[in-house]
Design a protein around this motif. Structure first.
Motif, PDB file in Angstrom:
ATOM      1  N   THR A 238     -25.367  70.578  -7.685  1.00  0.00           N
ATOM      2  CA  THR A 238     -24.872  70.570  -9.061  1.00  0.00           C
ATOM      3  C   THR A 238     -25.816  69.733  -9.920  1.00  0.00           C
ATOM      4  O   THR A 238     -26.125  68.587  -9.583  1.00  0.00           O
ATOM      5  CB  THR A 238     -23.453  69.985  -9.156  1.00  0.00           C
ATOM      6  N   LEU A 239     -26.284  70.327 -11.006  1.00  0.00           N
ATOM      7  CA  LEU A 239     -27.146  69.643 -11.964  1.00  0.00           C
ATOM      8  C   LEU A 239     -26.422  69.612 -13.303  1.00  0.00           C
ATOM      9  O   LEU A 239     -26.144  70.664 -13.884  1.00  0.00           O
ATOM     10  CB  LEU A 239     -28.481  70.367 -12.098  1.00  0.00           C
ATOM     11  N   GLU A 240     -26.081  68.412 -13.769  1.00  0.00           N
ATOM     12  CA  GLU A 240     -25.416  68.266 -15.059  1.00  0.00           C
ATOM     13  C   GLU A 240     -26.309  67.450 -15.977  1.00  0.00           C
ATOM     14  O   GLU A 240     -26.697  66.332 -15.640  1.00  0.00           O
ATOM     15  CB  GLU A 240     -24.057  67.578 -14.900  1.00  0.00           C
ATOM     16  N   THR A 241     -26.654  68.019 -17.112  1.00  0.00           N
ATOM     17  CA  THR A 241     -27.577  67.359 -18.033  1.00  0.00           C
ATOM     18  C   THR A 241     -26.983  67.280 -19.428  1.00  0.00           C
ATOM     19  O   THR A 241     -26.181  68.111 -19.835  1.00  0.00           O
ATOM     20  CB  THR A 241     -28.927  68.111 -18.100  1.00  0.00           C
ATOM     21  N   ARG A 242     -27.419  66.277 -20.145  1.00  0.00           N
ATOM     22  CA  ARG A 242     -26.890  66.021 -21.487  1.00  0.00           C
ATOM     23  C   ARG A 242     -27.567  66.930 -22.514  1.00  0.00           C
ATOM     24  O   ARG A 242     -28.788  67.156 -22.455  1.00  0.00           O
ATOM     25  CB  ARG A 242     -27.127  64.556 -21.843  1.00  0.00           C
ATOM     26  N   LYS A 243     -26.774  67.438 -23.449  1.00  0.00           N
ATOM     27  CA  LYS A 243     -27.352  68.139 -24.598  1.00  0.00           C
ATOM     28  C   LYS A 243     -27.902  67.091 -25.558  1.00  0.00           C
ATOM     29  O   LYS A 243     -27.169  66.226 -26.027  1.00  0.00           O
ATOM     30  CB  LYS A 243     -26.291  68.986 -25.294  1.00  0.00           C
ATOM     31  N   VAL A 288     -29.311  62.829 -16.906  1.00  0.00           N
ATOM     32  CA  VAL A 288     -29.276  63.781 -15.790  1.00  0.00           C
ATOM     33  C   VAL A 288     -28.396  63.244 -14.668  1.00  0.00           C
ATOM     34  O   VAL A 288     -28.516  62.076 -14.281  1.00  0.00           O
ATOM     35  CB  VAL A 288     -30.697  64.041 -15.245  1.00  0.00           C
ATOM     36  N   ASN A 289     -27.530  64.104 -14.147  1.00  0.00           N
ATOM     37  CA  ASN A 289     -26.727  63.767 -12.981  1.00  0.00           C
ATOM     38  C   ASN A 289     -26.912  64.870 -11.938  1.00  0.00           C
ATOM     39  O   ASN A 289     -26.480  66.001 -12.136  1.00  0.00           O
ATOM     40  CB  ASN A 289     -25.250  63.636 -13.357  1.00  0.00           C
ATOM     41  N   LEU A 290     -27.582  64.547 -10.841  1.00  0.00           N
ATOM     42  CA  LEU A 290     -27.847  65.504  -9.766  1.00  0.00           C
ATOM     43  C   LEU A 290     -26.947  65.165  -8.581  1.00  0.00           C
ATOM     44  O   LEU A 290     -26.989  64.052  -8.060  1.00  0.00           O
ATOM     45  CB  LEU A 290     -29.316  65.432  -9.350  1.00  0.00           C
ATOM     46  N   THR A 291     -26.136  66.156  -8.152  1.00  0.00           N
ATOM     47  CA  THR A 291     -25.226  65.951  -7.031  1.00  0.00           C
ATOM     48  C   THR A 291     -25.620  66.851  -5.872  1.00  0.00           C
ATOM     49  O   THR A 291     -25.670  68.078  -6.017  1.00  0.00           O
ATOM     50  CB  THR A 291     -23.769  66.258  -7.444  1.00  0.00           C
ATOM     51  N   LEU A 292     -25.910  66.243  -4.730  1.00  0.00           N
ATOM     52  CA  LEU A 292     -26.285  66.980  -3.527  1.00  0.00           C
ATOM     53  C   LEU A 292     -25.160  66.893  -2.499  1.00  0.00           C
ATOM     54  O   LEU A 292     -24.452  65.888  -2.414  1.00  0.00           O
ATOM     55  CB  LEU A 292     -27.577  66.412  -2.931  1.00  0.00           C
TER      56      LEU A 292
END
Length: 328
Positions: A238-243, A288-292
């Motif tokens: 899951t890759l969650e990034t800020r606008k 950026v929040n990267l969840t593995l």
């Protein structure tokens, strides 16, 4: 200039590596009525009546103008397509008319990056060393909303390298690439979410594509990308990034090139030119929040020993032209 600043300057790296390089299908596309066509001996489902079904990568711009009147086609009118044989008949460059992407650039274990690259590729290019023992990888999520291959999502994981045959001076090479907006890389992974994108990418562009679910969605404040494990069907990465709010609307041109090996063992290079119509960047780790997880792609990425996030790019609108690979 500090090494971290040099890396941040070069963050636009590999926009579409390839671009490049690059996948096919959104959820809407996958729900549309399909038909089956043959590409290099592969039976491939495509959208019935879609651009690829009708024009096989060579739609007249007048058709695009009629079907998508909100898209600026001025740049594409100055580009010339040519018929090519890439394991099947196609046209180069492949046009991507309306797209979005987010890119996060991380440091990674340099020895591991070298280990994952073929020996024949390493004879020509090397991972850029930004400080002792650390190289760089670019993780990019693409949403191709409207292109010659209909629409699709794609994830690119690429090593940032020097240009073939050129010297590798680490941060200085990275700065030179940034100043010319001409970046080079080696694609490690490139999952896509349509069979059309997979077959075209593997057969025609020698890229490491496989078919899996990729959900690219937006909220009020973020872009959220979920990549499924092709074996289990569970969320893998899951890759969650800020606008980012302060978007530049001044078009900028970026070239992203890659080196790889074709199916006959020859070294090849390909490239994509991107016209960025809306773009912003940040060096804040909070962007950026990267969840593995324990999935296959997560496990692969964990082995890279990802470190500091050096730069994040938010590109809600860009256009691209992907050129077919040629012998190095």
């Amino acid at each position: 200039m500090k090494t971290s600043n040099l890396v941040a300057t070069a963050g636009v790296i590999l926009s579409a590596l390839l671009n490049p390089s690059w996948a096919d299908g959104t959820s809407e596309t996958m729900q549309a009525e399909s038909t089956t066509i043959n590409i290099a001996g592969h039976e491939v489902p495509v959208v019935r009546g879609g651009l690829y079904d009708r024009y096989r990568s060579n739609p007249p711009l007048s058709v695009i103008e009629s079907e998508a009147p909100d898209v600026d086609l001025s740049w594409f009118k100055g580009l010339q397509k040519e018929r090519v044989d890439i394991g099947f008949e196609s046209y180069s460059p492949n046009f991507y008319y309306k797209n979005s992407r987010v890119t996060a650039i991380f440091t990674a274990d340099l020895d591991k990056l070298r280990e994952l690259m073929p020996a024949e590729v390493l004879e020509q290019v090397q991972p850029l060393q930004v400080w002792p023992g650390r190289g760089l990888v670019a993780l990019t999520a693409y949403a191709y909303h409207y292109c010659d291959n209909d629409s699709y999502n794609e994830i690119g994981l690429s090593v940032i390298t020097n240009r073939p045959g050129s010297s590798n001076f680490g941060p200085l090479t990275l700065m030179t690439q940034a100043m010319s907006s001409n970046f080079w890389g080696y694609v490690l992974k490139l999952p896509v979410n349509t069979e059309l994108a997979r077959v075209r990418g593997v057969v025609g562009y020698n890229l490491p594509k496989w078919l899996t679910g990729i959900d690219y969605r937006e909220t009020d404040k973020a872009v959220v990308v979920e990549i499924l494990d092709s074996e289990t069907g569970k969320v893998d990465v899951t890759l969650e990034t800020r606008k980012l709010s302060e978007l530049s609307s001044k078009p900028s041109m970026v070239t992203n090139s890659f080196t790889n090996v074709d199916q006959t063992g020859r070294l090849t290079t390909g490239y994509a030119i991107s016209r960025q119509l809306g773009h912003a960047s940040s060096t804040s780790a909070e962007s950026v929040n990267l969840t593995l997880t324990e999935g296959s792609l997560s496990t692969y990425m964990k082995a890279l020993k990802l470190g500091r996030m050096m730069k994040y790019e938010y590109v809600p609108e860009f256009q691209s032209a992907l050129y077919s690979p040629k012998p190095l």
